[in-house]
Every structure is written in C-alpha cells, then in structure tokens.
Write a protein that holds these residues in place. Structure first.
Motif, PDB file in Angstrom:
ATOM      1  N   ARG A  16      65.596  51.016  53.504  1.00 13.20           N
ATOM      2  CA  ARG A  16      64.351  50.603  54.153  1.00 13.20           C
ATOM      3  C   ARG A  16      63.667  49.482  53.381  1.00 13.20           C
ATOM      4  NH1 ARG A  16      61.191  55.563  54.482  1.00 13.20           N
ATOM      5  NH2 ARG A  16      63.035  56.744  54.928  1.00 13.20           N
ATOM      6  N   TRP A  17      63.641  49.618  52.062  1.00 20.25           N
ATOM      7  CA  TRP A  17      63.024  48.587  51.226  1.00 20.25           C
ATOM      8  C   TRP A  17      63.746  47.257  51.368  1.00 20.25           C
ATOM      9  CZ3 TRP A  17      62.541  51.615  45.950  1.00 20.25           C
ATOM     10  CH2 TRP A  17      61.516  52.557  46.065  1.00 20.25           C
ATOM     11  N   GLN A  20      62.951  45.813  54.754  1.00 19.60           N
ATOM     12  CA  GLN A  20      61.580  45.296  54.790  1.00 19.60           C
ATOM     13  C   GLN A  20      61.489  43.976  54.039  1.00 19.60           C
ATOM     14  OE1 GLN A  20      58.484  47.977  53.465  1.00 19.60           O
ATOM     15  NE2 GLN A  20      56.996  46.330  53.295  1.00 19.60           N
ATOM     16  N   LEU A  21      62.115  43.887  52.882  1.00 18.42           N
ATOM     17  CA  LEU A  21      62.088  42.649  52.110  1.00 18.42           C
ATOM     18  C   LEU A  21      62.752  41.506  52.878  1.00 18.42           C
ATOM     19  CD1 LEU A  21      61.350  41.218  49.485  1.00 18.42           C
ATOM     20  CD2 LEU A  21      63.545  41.972  48.545  1.00 18.42           C
ATOM     21  N   GLN A  22      63.856  41.798  53.533  1.00 19.64           N
ATOM     22  CA  GLN A  22      64.532  40.771  54.337  1.00 19.64           C
ATOM     23  C   GLN A  22      63.621  40.286  55.466  1.00 19.64           C
ATOM     24  OE1 GLN A  22      68.035  43.015  55.407  1.00 19.64           O
ATOM     25  NE2 GLN A  22      69.255  42.138  53.742  1.00 19.64           N
ATOM     26  N   THR A  29      55.373  40.029  59.298  1.00 17.12           N
ATOM     27  CA  THR A  29      54.365  40.820  58.582  1.00 17.12           C
ATOM     28  C   THR A  29      54.701  42.299  58.752  1.00 17.12           C
ATOM     29  OG1 THR A  29      52.694  39.143  59.000  1.00 17.12           O
ATOM     30  CG2 THR A  29      51.903  41.320  58.375  1.00 17.12           C
ATOM     31  N   PRO A  30      54.830  43.026  57.660  1.00 12.95           N
ATOM     32  CA  PRO A  30      55.199  44.440  57.740  1.00 12.95           C
ATOM     33  C   PRO A  30      54.054  45.312  58.245  1.00 12.95           C
ATOM     34  CG  PRO A  30      54.784  43.831  55.482  1.00 12.95           C
ATOM     35  CD  PRO A  30      54.701  42.569  56.287  1.00 12.95           C
ATOM     36  N   ILE A  35      55.734  43.978  50.357  1.00 12.59           N
ATOM     37  CA  ILE A  35      56.438  43.920  49.082  1.00 12.59           C
ATOM     38  C   ILE A  35      56.222  42.569  48.412  1.00 12.59           C
ATOM     39  CG2 ILE A  35      58.712  43.943  47.977  1.00 12.59           C
ATOM     40  CD1 ILE A  35      59.624  45.889  50.177  1.00 12.59           C
ATOM     41  N   THR A  36      56.393  41.497  49.151  1.00 12.51           N
ATOM     42  CA  THR A  36      56.295  40.167  48.545  1.00 12.51           C
ATOM     43  C   THR A  36      54.828  39.775  48.344  1.00 12.51           C
ATOM     44  OG1 THR A  36      56.319  39.019  50.677  1.00 12.51           O
ATOM     45  CG2 THR A  36      58.447  39.413  49.639  1.00 12.51           C
TER      46      THR A  36
END
Length: 75
Positions: A16-17, A20-22, A29-30, A35-36
C-alpha cells in the motif's frame, strides 16, 4: 517479503505504501496522510483553504443577517 520484515510491517501494508508513493509521484493527492513532502504541503494548504472557506461563509451569513436587521430598523 524480506523488505516488509526488515521494517517490521506486513507485506500488504508495504505494498500500500509503495502504491501510494507511486501515485503521489504522479501528482495524485492521497486520501490519507501524504508521504512525500510536496503532497504533505498540498494537504496542509487544502485544509487551510477549507477552513478559510468555512469562515468566509460564516462571515457572509453574519453580514447578511446584520444588514437585514438594519433594514428592518429603518422601516
């Protein structure tokens, strides 16, 4: 599997992480916590805009109410 063990999380969480980062790197926008740093800043600014819009709506309603009361007094 080895990577998830080395950071002490389950494989699903790590997947999942990574996903989400990709997505964040593609500019999406998450829904959860970003994360970033760029996405974190975007979320902070969006939250600030939302708060300011709510305050603006309240002030607009209060002004309209005061104006209508002032009009009724002059009649």
């Amino acid at each position: 599997m080895e990577a998830s063990r080395s950071v002490g999380v389950g494989e699903t969480v790590l997947r999942r992480w990574v996903h989400q980062l990709q997505m964040e790197r593609q500019g999406v926008t998450p829904q959860g916590k970003a994360i970033t740093p760029d996405q974190q800043r975007i979320q902070e600014l969006e939250a600030r805009i939302e708060r300011l819009e709510r305050k603006k709506a309240i002030l607009k309603k209060a002004t309209a109410l005061l104006m209508s009361e002032g009009t009724e007094r002059t009649k």
